[in-house]
Design an enzyme around this catalytic site. Structure first.
Site, PDB file in Angstrom:
ATOM      1  N   GLU A  42      21.943-117.630  16.368  1.00 17.39           N
ATOM      2  CA  GLU A  42      20.498-116.644  15.983  1.00 17.39           C
ATOM      3  C   GLU A  42      19.141-117.708  16.328  1.00 17.39           C
ATOM      4  OE1 GLU A  42      20.680-115.707  12.026  1.00 17.39           O
ATOM      5  OE2 GLU A  42      18.927-114.820  12.265  1.00 17.39           O
ATOM      6  N   ASP A  46      16.196-117.641  17.951  1.00 14.20           N
ATOM      7  CA  ASP A  46      14.678-117.185  17.001  1.00 14.20           C
ATOM      8  C   ASP A  46      13.441-117.807  18.524  1.00 14.20           C
ATOM      9  OD1 ASP A  46      13.122-116.193  15.275  1.00 14.20           O
ATOM     10  OD2 ASP A  46      13.105-118.224  14.913  1.00 14.20           O
ATOM     11  N   ASP A 115      19.381-109.779  13.899  1.00 15.17           N
ATOM     12  CA  ASP A 115      19.684-111.479  14.297  1.00 15.17           C
ATOM     13  C   ASP A 115      20.537-110.991  16.167  1.00 15.17           C
ATOM     14  OD1 ASP A 115      18.715-111.681  12.250  1.00 15.17           O
ATOM     15  OD2 ASP A 115      20.153-111.009  10.905  1.00 15.17           O
ATOM     16  N   GLU A 118      18.896-111.867  18.585  1.00 16.55           N
ATOM     17  CA  GLU A 118      18.010-113.176  18.784  1.00 16.55           C
ATOM     18  C   GLU A 118      18.772-114.361  18.842  1.00 16.55           C
ATOM     19  OE1 GLU A 118      14.417-113.892  15.670  1.00 16.55           O
ATOM     20  OE2 GLU A 118      16.546-113.905  15.283  1.00 16.55           O
TER      21      GLU A 118
END
Lengths: 227, 227
Positions: A42, A46, A115, A118
């Site tokens: 994640e 991101d 989450d 990502e």
């Protein structure tokens, strides 16, 4: 742990075939489940998502300034947007959660789903490269990018009101919660906003104090622009 | 506007030759100067830098959790770090500033230099591709990445102190500025930190209120660990 779901179906939806299916499995594993979970993916996803969107906005809005680009990006990568994308992919059906999260409906929770979304981007990146991940992300974002316009890069009402007042040397507005109704997760707030200009006052309401303040600020701005 | 500097020299330092030298020129142009400035490139470069560093940390620290990776990244991309990198490249010698910023020494200002550093990363990315930019960035960061260790991913003292106290149901510490000396840009602050544990109290000092608080929290933590 939930039984291994049919990841073929998900890969079809993603329009991406993993060379290393273990990466996709990890991306779908919440920290509450046994085994290696998706938090590191994640973190990576991101960052990769942020740069792909930044580049796309840079190209798509050649006249936008840095503030506008930042706000457009925030709009596209905020939890709510990622949650919606995760829902469109039915990610909840493929999540691996611990029993506690399973019982409490974790597969529907916005933070867990966004989450995982990502983390999948991080997994695709490790499974392929930047260019392929770019294609992957822009494909998922196609409709949203198509619908994007510079109007959406507007500052939020509180910021706009404050700047309008400051430009006129008027003190910043006062916000006051007048009441709130409902329990923890279903609360509604009412906020009064007062400004030292034409004795304007407005009441806003929202699901959080912040949202109620934005609503009140918006109403003051309307009153100002209506003279 | 400053006269066009010798960008050959800078490109040698950067170990990167631009195909489109206009991109480098733009990256070096502050918004105070006439012409197209570097703010959009900075937006792009910031994102690209973030993802290159995220990927590198992901590989370099396979045992680090997401919080540690985030803190390590923050350490590498915070303004202070970018400012130092910009200084090592003597970026100040190549900046294009408006006359106001020139007179007030803008070419030495941390924010202007770190922004230009990020803008150069954005410029390299547009001039080449992600892989080449990765090589470029990792080369500039080589020493810093080599010196990095997981210890640096520690939470800051205030956070650690607060977590230590909360784990013991002790109320959060009180911080109080006791004095400050010096003018605006060269001020020193003294802060007292009191905790409701063994009647501990410590004085910290620093160039900002926040730094003084961190210093005081660190001293309380030392007292606690010394029993």
């Amino acid at each position: 742990m939930t039984p291994s779901p049919n990841l073929k179906h998900l890969q079809k939806k993603l329009d991406y075939q993993f060379k290393d299916i273990g990466l996709l499995e990890k991306a779908l594993t919440h920290r509450s489940a046994a085994g290696r979970h998706n938090e590191r993916l994640e973190f990576l996803g991101d960052a990769i998502l942020g740069s792909i969107i930044a580049h796309q906005l840079y190209l798509q809005f050649p006249k936008a300034d840095e503030g506008q680009l930042s706000r457009l990006r925030a709009f596209l990568v905020k939890e709510k947007a990622l949650f919606e994308l995760a829902q469109e992919l039915d990610l909840g059906d493929f999540l691996r959660l611990g029993s506690g999260e399973l019982k409490s409906g974790g597969y529907r929770r916005a933070s867990i789903l966004s989450d995982a979304f990502e983390a999948i981007i991080g997994a695709v990146y490790l499974d392929s490269d930047f260019i392929a991940t770019q294609t992957f992300v822009l494909n998922l974002y196609r409709n949203r990018l198509g619908a994007l316009s510079l109007d959406m890069a507007q500052k939020d009402p509180k910021t706009r009101l404050q700047e309008w007042l400051q430009a006129r040397n008027i003190e910043i507005p006062e916000y006051e919660v007048t009441r709130s109704v409902g329990k923890d997760h279903a609360k509604t707030y009412w906020v009064n906003c007062k400004v030292n200009y034409n004795e304007l006052i407005a009441e806003g309401k929202g699901a959080s104090r912040r949202k109620a303040e934005q609503d009140a600020a918006e109403k003051i701005l309307e009153k100002i622009s209506n003279g």
